[in-house]
Design a protein around this motif. Structure first.
Motif, short mmCIF file in Angstrom:
data_model
loop_
_atom_site.label_atom_id
_atom_site.label_comp_id
_atom_site.label_asym_id
_atom_site.label_seq_id
_atom_site.Cartn_x
_atom_site.Cartn_y
_atom_site.Cartn_z
N ALA A 50 63.05 44.83 62.06
CA ALA A 50 63.98 43.95 61.39
C ALA A 50 63.69 43.86 59.89
N PRO A 51 62.43 43.68 59.45
CA PRO A 51 62.20 43.60 58.00
C PRO A 51 62.57 44.87 57.24
N LEU A 52 62.37 46.04 57.87
CA LEU A 52 62.74 47.28 57.20
C LEU A 52 64.25 47.35 57.02
N VAL A 53 64.97 47.00 58.08
CA VAL A 53 66.43 46.98 58.00
C VAL A 53 66.87 45.98 56.94
N THR A 54 66.22 44.81 56.91
CA THR A 54 66.55 43.79 55.93
C THR A 54 66.35 44.31 54.51
N SER A 55 65.24 44.99 54.28
CA SER A 55 64.98 45.49 52.93
C SER A 55 66.02 46.52 52.50
N LEU A 56 66.36 47.44 53.42
CA LEU A 56 67.39 48.43 53.09
C LEU A 56 68.73 47.75 52.85
N GLY A 63 72.19 43.29 60.39
CA GLY A 63 71.53 44.57 60.62
C GLY A 63 70.39 44.46 61.61
N SER A 64 69.60 43.38 61.52
CA SER A 64 68.49 43.29 62.46
C SER A 64 69.00 42.96 63.86
N GLN A 65 70.14 42.28 63.97
CA GLN A 65 70.74 42.12 65.29
C GLN A 65 71.08 43.48 65.90
N SER A 66 71.75 44.32 65.11
CA SER A 66 72.11 45.64 65.63
C SER A 66 70.88 46.44 66.01
N ALA A 67 69.89 46.43 65.12
CA ALA A 67 68.69 47.22 65.37
C ALA A 67 68.01 46.76 66.65
N THR A 68 67.93 45.44 66.84
CA THR A 68 67.28 44.90 68.03
C THR A 68 68.00 45.34 69.30
N LEU A 69 69.33 45.24 69.28
CA LEU A 69 70.10 45.64 70.46
C LEU A 69 69.88 47.11 70.77
N VAL A 70 69.86 47.93 69.73
CA VAL A 70 69.72 49.37 69.96
C VAL A 70 68.29 49.72 70.40
N VAL A 71 67.29 49.11 69.78
CA VAL A 71 65.90 49.41 70.15
C VAL A 71 65.65 49.07 71.61
N GLY A 80 75.03 46.61 56.49
CA GLY A 80 73.78 46.19 57.14
C GLY A 80 73.77 46.57 58.61
N SER A 81 74.87 46.33 59.29
CA SER A 81 74.95 46.63 60.73
C SER A 81 74.82 48.13 60.99
N LEU A 82 75.48 48.92 60.13
CA LEU A 82 75.40 50.37 60.34
C LEU A 82 73.99 50.88 60.10
N ILE A 83 73.31 50.33 59.10
CA ILE A 83 71.91 50.70 58.88
C ILE A 83 71.08 50.32 60.10
N GLY A 84 71.26 49.09 60.56
CA GLY A 84 70.48 48.59 61.71
C GLY A 84 70.72 49.42 62.96
N MET A 85 71.96 49.88 63.12
CA MET A 85 72.29 50.63 64.32
C MET A 85 71.80 52.07 64.25
#
Lengths: 450, 450
Positions: free
Chosen positions: B422-428, B329-337, B399-404
């Motif tokens: 990343a930590p917020l995505v991790t917690s969710l 999830g944090s990988q996805s979030a990072t790429l999108v951010v 996790g990936s869908l949340i992160g994205m």
């Protein structure tokens, strides 16, 4: 119909069979916009379009395509056609394309260039990637110091069309050594009879060709420069880095750090453009490494099986405690990675930062320990509350120290500190957290039971 | 003795009682280096040094101090002394300092400036922070279109000393509307008798004052500009953003995104210089929020207490599974951010990216599921191995869908997507992971037991 006011007309124009009308219309559009528009087309269509554009527009548009696209197009066409196009590109951009294609094709293309262009290209290609030499352009404007301002302006008029920029003019001696710099603004303001030696600044900020390109970016940013001269050996001027090269470098480095910190390999093409298999390949290696690291957390838990069986309530606090250590640790790692990347912090600052970090992490841990002790008390009674609170303090301190130290250790090992990604720190902090938590619990609850 | 060759002489020079010698020596040093050196001193010493430097050197050095230092120095001294210093700064830098001090003091300082400087300052201060207007300089060079090149150069000579840059000269009509641009290079190359209207480019890339400053950075980077004209209302030219303003913006935004992603508040001063209490305050809020979020994971675990008691071995795989979901999830979030920050991706791309992400995450999850199923089989037998493998696939996808999605949702809510740390995505992802894991385990193991 399209969102951009420029897309539609450009793609319409391509359908127009009149080449002259096409060229005339596109002359007023920025080549970046043209490149953006045609980037959506198939490679064969892009190439047909570039052919119709002709000199010199085709090289301008080609220069603004993605590097991936450029390499594909060159790879797919004959050297007779690609060599002249590449020759019209800026030498530093040309080298990037040539380094992205097959060795054999590169040789065939180079063989078709003029001797002088081939030499320039080969010399530039000789600088290592990531150095100032690797991003510099050899097209600087240079003058001897004994000219008058009027003579200098006359000479610049002749040089200007072939130079990347003439806004900073470098002053060199007979052996091509850099001895000064004059801004074009200063030339305009000076009297035509003044000598260059009188109006030049002799204190020139420069960079050696083998220095890191980030150092070039830092100098340009901090000294507010438009151009940074690149020297070699005995201060001989060999090129210049311009502020727009540095903008690209800054953006690229920031993206690289950013991706590394989340354990994504570096992805420079845009997210929608990147192929699914690229994204898979860039993401899977770290995820697998982290899975294997997490096995150690599992092993730690297995070791304390009796403790867990005796007090299942301990498991409730497990995600909370190990995540908190990981979160505090990834905060520290992020601060340090960024600080190392911008050059604010250097290797020898480690001990000073470590001392501060113990105190800061202690304060963070105490605050968080207080918060969870209340939750622990309500849910599981005073004993577990105490165990959880003490564990929290220790876990946050240990996690922070791991997060802070890992980037320094990697830098010391000549590895990229951004590889000390948040997930790696989290996994290491998890293992420590499991061991600390269940050790304290076993000891304290065992003590109570006895 | 010092690491930098420049530090020692500058700090030595300050000890030298001869003011003229001091000024003469420092004239050849870049003001940035002087500022760097004196930044180590106490505020009172810095101010005494600036007094001795006198006009115009003191304003150059003062401009290169940290904003925090500038504000402190202005706050500590009388408006009679600070107003003239601020007046000699570039207007955009001056506004930054004035916005960092008390309202009352600001008014007293403004009252001591010349009417024209006060007007410029107040007008600039009226633009919102984060907009192109907020970083622009009003000191552009502008000319009417009907001048000859010779007349234009003559006029520029008069204007140049007061302008931030004259390398791009804007062409305006009687109502100050932007109608073209001429490079100083083009002026030098043109015949003195040519009219500006003949040599100017009429297609000017510009930005509105209320647009985001990141958009200004993007335009300057993509179109390789040195300056970007800022317009208002009916295309009236009100200022310009220079490439070096944008370099600072790019660096600052990258740092901000980077810090946000690790749930550190934004820290712009360097890590060693930042006070311990600042670091504590920037780090604690998110850590506490995440602690509270993790309580939900604990609650999830509590709900499945019976399942856990029946098969304690399940706990071994808990860190592994929930971390894997968080990491993907944090990988996805990072790429999108990053992709949203650089403008590659926009809000309406969400659905397209989501479809791709399901497939990529599915492939990632299958690979990781295969890896852990072997471990699970060796440690805990076929049933748990199956449960763990299936959970892994689902947890990585979720996790990936949340992160994205989180960065898109935050952008939609007009919040900074980098807050989707990343930590917020991790917690969710943790909460979802706990529920998925124990649900599947309860169902499958229950089925087997029956």
């Amino acid at each position: 119909m399209s969102d951009s006011p420029i897309d539609t007309p450009i793609l319409d124009l391509i359908a127009n069979p009149d080449d002259d009308a096409l060229r005339a219309a596109l002359n007023d559009v920025h080549p970046f916009d043209v490149a953006q528009a045609v980037e959506e087309l198939e490679n064969a269509e892009i190439w047909a379009f570039l052919r119709r554009l002709g000199d010199p527009l085709n090289a301008d548009v080609f220069s603004h395509l993605d590097l991936d696209h450029q390499a594909e197009l060159v790879q797919e066409h004959a050297p007779e056609e690609t060599a002249p196009l590449l020759e019209r590109m800026a030498p530093d951009d040309r080298v990037d394309v040539l380094q992205a294609i097959d060795d054999e094709l590169r040789e065939r293309i180079l063989a078709r260039m003029t001797v002088s262009q081939r030499r320039v290209t080969e010399r530039l290609a000789g600088y290592e990637e990531g150095t100032a030499g690797g991003v510099m352009s050899p097209e600087f404007a240079a003058l001897p110091a004994d000219l008058t301002v009027a003579e200098a302006i006359g000479l610049l008029r002749l040089q200007a069309p072939r130079k990347e920029t003439i806004y900073d003019i470098f002053v060199i001696d007979d052996a091509s050594r850099l001895i000064g710099v004059v801004g074009l603004k200063d030339l305009i303001l000076a009297s035509p009879k003044d000598r260059i030696s009188e109006i030049m600044r002799a204190e020139v900020i420069s960079i050696r060709a083998d220095e890191d390109r980030n150092e070039a970016a830092r100098k340009i940013r901090e000294y507010d420069l438009l151009t940074l001269p690149v020297v070699q050996g005995d201060n001989r001027l060999v090129g210049l880095v311009t502020v727009d090269d540095v903008l690209d470098v800054t953006e690229e480095e920031a993206t690289t750090d950013f991706h590394r910190m989340a354990s994504v390999g570096n992805i420079q093409t845009d997210l929608l453009g990147a192929s699914m298999s690229l994204l898979y390949r860039k993401r899977i290696p770290w995820l697998l490494v982290l899975v294997l690291m997490n096995v150690f957390s599992g092993a730690g838990i297995a070791y304390f099986e009796d403790t867990i069986a005796a007090a299942v309530a301990l498991v409730f606090f497990l995600p909370l405690l190990i995540d908190s250590g990981g979160n505090a640790g990834s905060q520290s790692a992020t601060l340090v990675v960024r600080s190392l990347a911008t050059g604010e912090t250097v290797l020898r600052d480690w001990l000073r930062l470590l001392r501060r970090e113990v105190l800061i992490a202690g304060a963070l841990g105490l605050t968080m320990g207080l918060a969870v002790s209340m939750l622990g008390f309500l849910r599981a009674g005073p004993d577990i509350a105490l165990v959880v609170a003490v564990t929290m303090v220790l876990v946050v301190i240990v996690g922070s120290l791991i997060g802070m130290s890992l980037p320094f250790i990697l830098t010391r090992l000549k590895m990229d500190p951004a590889t000390a990604s948040a997930p790696l720190v989290t996994s290491l902090a998890d293992i420590c957290g499991v061991l600390i938590y269940f050790s304290i619990a076993t000891w304290w609850l065992g003590l109570q039971a006895a």
